[in-house]
Design a protein around this motif. Sequence first.
Motif, PDB file in Angstrom:
ATOM      1  N   ILE A  78      37.043-153.869  24.885  1.00 50.29           N
ATOM      2  CA  ILE A  78      37.008-154.270  23.687  1.00 50.29           C
ATOM      3  C   ILE A  78      35.763-155.039  23.458  1.00 50.29           C
ATOM      4  O   ILE A  78      34.766-155.127  22.662  1.00 50.29           O
ATOM      5  CB  ILE A  78      38.116-154.668  22.822  1.00 50.29           C
ATOM      6  N   ASN A  79      35.627-156.120  24.416  1.00 52.35           N
ATOM      7  CA  ASN A  79      34.597-157.208  24.220  1.00 52.35           C
ATOM      8  C   ASN A  79      33.373-156.566  24.778  1.00 52.35           C
ATOM      9  O   ASN A  79      32.034-156.939  23.967  1.00 52.35           O
ATOM     10  CB  ASN A  79      34.963-158.257  25.232  1.00 52.35           C
ATOM     11  N   ARG A  82      32.299-154.288  21.360  1.00 48.05           N
ATOM     12  CA  ARG A  82      32.436-154.823  20.046  1.00 48.05           C
ATOM     13  C   ARG A  82      31.158-154.881  19.476  1.00 48.05           C
ATOM     14  O   ARG A  82      29.951-155.401  20.077  1.00 48.05           O
ATOM     15  CB  ARG A  82      32.830-156.384  20.313  1.00 48.05           C
ATOM     16  N   TYR A 115      35.599-151.713  15.834  1.00 40.94           N
ATOM     17  CA  TYR A 115      35.122-152.457  16.914  1.00 40.94           C
ATOM     18  C   TYR A 115      33.583-152.013  16.826  1.00 40.94           C
ATOM     19  O   TYR A 115      32.811-152.729  17.157  1.00 40.94           O
ATOM     20  CB  TYR A 115      35.621-152.621  18.183  1.00 40.94           C
TER      21      TYR A 115
END
Length: 234
Positions: A78-79, A82, A115
């Motif tokens: 996710i990071n 994002r 995201y």
Amino acid sequence: MRQIVLDTETTGLNPQEGHRVIEIGCVELLNRRLSGRHFHVYINPEREIDAGAVEVHGITNEFLADKPLFSSIVEDFINFIRDAELIIHNAPFDVGFLNHEFGLLNNGTGIVENYSSVFDTLTFARKKHPGQRNSLDALCKRYGIDNSHRDLHGALLDAEILADVYLLMTGGQASLLDEENPREESAGGASIIVRLSSDRPRLKVIHCDVVEAAEHQKRLDAIEKAGGGCLWKN
């Protein structure tokens, strides 16, 4: 502008039948240039991989036995994605699987679209090349991209190939002739435009002779008689 070109490999075709993600491959584009950053991970699916899927990507349960679970890699994933635009070929497939994995976590992770935005290159290709094959292999051929090293599907390799396809399809140009005649390229692999010299020899104009002109007129007269008019007659 930050974009992430993404691909996945899975245990089968349908997450609703319990199939899982086993590989994620991503490459980063910054302002339409490869940045050199990527995200790549193999995942233990905690279930058997369909034999048909193994034939496609070559990934086995034995290979994945010591790989991390999805829950262990989801935060890093996710990071990485994002606030980027995801570039995916046949996005509903990959996004559907990823959202299924998010749902299995049962911790409020949400969905991919929370995201990142998503750009589907298959949808774009179908609009740009209607009535033609638009698989990743077909697009590689159309845009002159060498994928001869792609014997099996692999998420990171396919993401790298898709990045090339996306950049050419949305900003470059394929051959105006046919798919067997690839575009000219510069040493760096980018498409180039060949401009004709202004002092080049003039094209030779060949005029018809009297006999050919008479035959042409007879053909136009026949067209006019058969159809009640002829667009090509003065």
